[in-house]
Scaffold this motif. Structure first.
Motif, PDB file in Angstrom:
ATOM      1  N   SER A  91      -7.384   9.768  -2.570  1.00 46.26           N
ATOM      2  CA  SER A  91      -8.353   9.834  -3.858  1.00 46.26           C
ATOM      3  C   SER A  91      -9.696   9.537  -3.653  1.00 46.26           C
ATOM      4  O   SER A  91     -10.536  10.262  -4.515  1.00 46.26           O
ATOM      5  CB  SER A  91      -7.849   8.483  -4.711  1.00 46.26           C
ATOM      6  OG  SER A  91      -6.326   8.669  -5.191  1.00 46.26           O
ATOM      7  N   GLN A  92     -10.296   9.231  -2.626  1.00 45.46           N
ATOM      8  CA  GLN A  92     -11.588   8.977  -2.326  1.00 45.46           C
ATOM      9  C   GLN A  92     -12.276  10.240  -1.951  1.00 45.46           C
ATOM     10  O   GLN A  92     -13.438  10.435  -2.281  1.00 45.46           O
ATOM     11  CB  GLN A  92     -12.035   7.950  -1.248  1.00 45.46           C
ATOM     12  CG  GLN A  92     -11.666   6.228  -1.493  1.00 45.46           C
ATOM     13  CD  GLN A  92     -12.068   5.610  -0.344  1.00 45.46           C
ATOM     14  OE1 GLN A  92     -11.121   5.143   0.449  1.00 45.46           O
ATOM     15  NE2 GLN A  92     -13.177   5.332   0.096  1.00 45.46           N
ATOM     16  N   ILE A  93     -11.393  11.211  -1.221  1.00 50.12           N
ATOM     17  CA  ILE A  93     -12.178  12.314  -0.711  1.00 50.12           C
ATOM     18  C   ILE A  93     -11.880  13.334  -1.683  1.00 50.12           C
ATOM     19  O   ILE A  93     -12.230  14.650  -1.553  1.00 50.12           O
ATOM     20  CB  ILE A  93     -11.670  12.468   0.627  1.00 50.12           C
ATOM     21  CG1 ILE A  93     -10.237  12.634   0.764  1.00 50.12           C
ATOM     22  CG2 ILE A  93     -12.336  11.706   1.725  1.00 50.12           C
ATOM     23  CD1 ILE A  93      -9.562  13.004   2.230  1.00 50.12           C
TER      24      ILE A  93
ATOM     25  N   VAL B 138     -15.217   4.730   6.778  1.00 45.16           N
ATOM     26  CA  VAL B 138     -14.533   4.596   5.417  1.00 45.16           C
ATOM     27  C   VAL B 138     -13.216   3.684   5.889  1.00 45.16           C
ATOM     28  O   VAL B 138     -12.432   4.186   6.658  1.00 45.16           O
ATOM     29  CB  VAL B 138     -14.205   5.804   4.852  1.00 45.16           C
ATOM     30  CG1 VAL B 138     -13.288   5.268   3.370  1.00 45.16           C
ATOM     31  CG2 VAL B 138     -15.379   6.744   4.419  1.00 45.16           C
TER      32      VAL B 138
ATOM     33  N   SER C  88      -9.651   2.764   9.876  1.00 45.75           N
ATOM     34  CA  SER C  88     -10.659   3.515   9.309  1.00 45.75           C
ATOM     35  C   SER C  88     -10.858   4.792   9.705  1.00 45.75           C
ATOM     36  O   SER C  88     -10.051   5.429  10.573  1.00 45.75           O
ATOM     37  CB  SER C  88     -12.175   2.818   9.903  1.00 45.75           C
ATOM     38  OG  SER C  88     -12.337   2.987  11.010  1.00 45.75           O
TER      39      SER C  88
ATOM     40  N   ASN D  17      -4.376  11.673  -7.965  1.00 47.77           N
ATOM     41  CA  ASN D  17      -3.959  10.198  -8.435  1.00 47.77           C
ATOM     42  C   ASN D  17      -2.782  10.021  -8.242  1.00 47.77           C
ATOM     43  O   ASN D  17      -1.733  10.886  -8.523  1.00 47.77           O
ATOM     44  CB  ASN D  17      -4.489  10.335  -9.990  1.00 47.77           C
ATOM     45  CG  ASN D  17      -4.455   8.997 -10.681  1.00 47.77           C
ATOM     46  OD1 ASN D  17      -4.870   7.915  -9.949  1.00 47.77           O
ATOM     47  ND2 ASN D  17      -3.508   8.771 -11.509  1.00 47.77           N
TER      48      ASN D  17
ATOM     49  N   ALA E  22      -4.723   5.906  -1.484  1.00 47.47           N
ATOM     50  CA  ALA E  22      -6.128   5.505  -2.085  1.00 47.47           C
ATOM     51  C   ALA E  22      -7.247   6.386  -1.291  1.00 47.47           C
ATOM     52  O   ALA E  22      -8.357   6.545  -1.903  1.00 47.47           O
ATOM     53  CB  ALA E  22      -6.624   4.203  -2.139  1.00 47.47           C
ATOM     54  N   PHE E  23      -7.049   6.447  -0.033  1.00 48.97           N
ATOM     55  CA  PHE E  23      -7.974   7.463   0.834  1.00 48.97           C
ATOM     56  C   PHE E  23      -8.061   8.579   0.405  1.00 48.97           C
ATOM     57  O   PHE E  23      -9.044   9.195   0.256  1.00 48.97           O
ATOM     58  CB  PHE E  23      -7.552   7.114   2.370  1.00 48.97           C
ATOM     59  CG  PHE E  23      -8.468   8.125   3.263  1.00 48.97           C
ATOM     60  CD1 PHE E  23      -9.778   7.713   3.485  1.00 48.97           C
ATOM     61  CD2 PHE E  23      -7.847   9.187   3.869  1.00 48.97           C
ATOM     62  CE1 PHE E  23     -10.446   8.576   4.199  1.00 48.97           C
ATOM     63  CE2 PHE E  23      -8.626   9.879   4.457  1.00 48.97           C
ATOM     64  CZ  PHE E  23      -9.953   9.635   4.498  1.00 48.97           C
TER      65      PHE E  23
ATOM     66  N   THR F  88       0.986  -1.203   0.021  1.00 44.33           N
ATOM     67  CA  THR F  88       0.014  -0.017   0.040  1.00 44.33           C
ATOM     68  C   THR F  88       0.766   1.325   0.028  1.00 44.33           C
ATOM     69  O   THR F  88       1.769   1.423   0.864  1.00 44.33           O
ATOM     70  CB  THR F  88      -0.911  -0.002   1.429  1.00 44.33           C
ATOM     71  OG1 THR F  88      -1.829  -1.080   1.169  1.00 44.33           O
ATOM     72  CG2 THR F  88      -1.824   1.208   1.319  1.00 44.33           C
TER      73      THR F  88
ATOM     74  N   LEU G 245      -9.743   1.836   5.870  1.00 44.13           N
ATOM     75  CA  LEU G 245      -8.416   2.068   5.177  1.00 44.13           C
ATOM     76  C   LEU G 245      -7.629   0.768   4.770  1.00 44.13           C
ATOM     77  O   LEU G 245      -7.562  -0.132   5.485  1.00 44.13           O
ATOM     78  CB  LEU G 245      -7.702   2.978   6.220  1.00 44.13           C
ATOM     79  CG  LEU G 245      -8.410   4.471   6.627  1.00 44.13           C
ATOM     80  CD1 LEU G 245      -7.325   4.968   7.542  1.00 44.13           C
ATOM     81  CD2 LEU G 245      -8.619   5.241   5.271  1.00 44.13           C
TER      82      LEU G 245
ATOM     83  N   PRO H 136     -11.352  13.390  -5.534  1.00 43.62           N
ATOM     84  CA  PRO H 136     -11.040  12.668  -6.740  1.00 43.62           C
ATOM     85  C   PRO H 136     -10.228  13.206  -7.869  1.00 43.62           C
ATOM     86  O   PRO H 136      -9.661  12.233  -8.749  1.00 43.62           O
ATOM     87  CB  PRO H 136     -12.673  12.920  -7.418  1.00 43.62           C
ATOM     88  CG  PRO H 136     -13.405  13.141  -6.232  1.00 43.62           C
ATOM     89  CD  PRO H 136     -12.760  13.804  -5.380  1.00 43.62           C
TER      90      PRO H 136
END
Length: 260
Positions: free
Chosen positions: A119-121, A98, A90, A126, A116-117, A47, A100, A123
């Motif tokens: 990127s979730q909040i 959410v 989380s 990247n 990745a977290f 990760t 993790l 958008p």
């Protein structure tokens, strides 16, 4: 217009016993025209983790707080309240839980969270790992002949402590190459298992981030780069490095091959 930031680490590639500088592209980051990192991301159990405050600052977050007493982190992301704790798996985003990919980490003076977290909040954020190494354009290495490679011993002694390997060791020229993970474990240094797809093994040792890149002739500890007798090499999914390189992690450490 979006700008793309390529994060690189210097890699010294030893070819036929000579050193040739090279560049290893590790991460490519995009965030709506904002260059993201001043600190290189790290990989933990596959990760990618990023430094939270640096990342959020570049994304426009101004209200991040950290409470050392509770290890709680709070900030606002695109109108949503985000709450997380160090070591938690989380986070609460807008009142919802959410998960993790890796727990929130605190080391090297910073809070780290899975990319990745972010990127979730956000958008627009990247991060992509770039696989493979390339020589710097101005360098044309001359390869005269392969470095001889022979089978090594099944056990090695470090400061009198014998390490018996389940994976083979081997010599690159006259340099003994040993499995990194097995060696670190025997020396009492905690590190995640090397993932061949990552090209890099990252871990924390005595408060510093340690990075070892496949095909790199340098061991990075904090902001220092220590040359190794041969580059780290991946074989059959196992990361190998010179036995002598372990002395950079444990000053005064020496090794020998038991006789008989």
């Amino acid at each position: 217009m979006k700008r793309c930031l390529i994060l690189t680490a210097l890699a010294g590639l030893l070819v036929a016993g000579a050193s040739a500088p090279g560049v290893a592209a590790l991460f490519q980051v995009e965030a709506g025209g904002v260059s993201i990192f001043t600190t290189q991301p790290v990989t933990m159990d596959g990760t990618v983790l990023v430094p939270l405050r640096q990342t959020l600052t570049q994304l426009g977050v101004t209200d991040l707080t950290f409470d050392p007493a509770t290890s709680e982190v709070r900030f606002t992301a695109r109108g949503q309240s985000v709450v997380m704790e160090v070591a938690a798996s989380s986070a609460m985003v807008g009142g919802e839980t959410v998960a993790l990919a890796q727990p929130v980490q605190r080391f090297a003076g910073q809070i780290w969270v899975p990319a990745a977290f972010i990127s979730q909040i956000f958008p627009d954020f990247n991060i992509t790992q770039v696989r493979g190494f390339r020589f710097a354009p101005e360098v044309t290495p001359e390869i005269t002949s392969p470095i001889p490679q022979t089978t090594g011993p099944s056990s090695v002694s470090f400061n009198g402590r014998t390490v018996t390997y389940s994976s083979p060791t081997w010599y690159m020229g006259n340099v003994l190459m040993v499995p990194v993970n097995e060696t670190l474990e025997a020396l009492g240094i905690a590190a995640p298992q090397f993932n061949p797809g990552d090209l890099q093994l990252s871990f924390i040792h005595e408060g510093s981030i340690v990075r070892m890149n496949a095909q790199s002739g340098f061991l990075h500890i904090g902001d220092q780069a220590f040359p190794m007798a041969r580059p780290a090499v991946e074989r059959d999914g196992i990361l190998y490095a010179p036995a002598s390189s372990m002395s950079h992690l444990i000053p005064g450490l020496t090794f020998s091959v038991p006789q008989g």
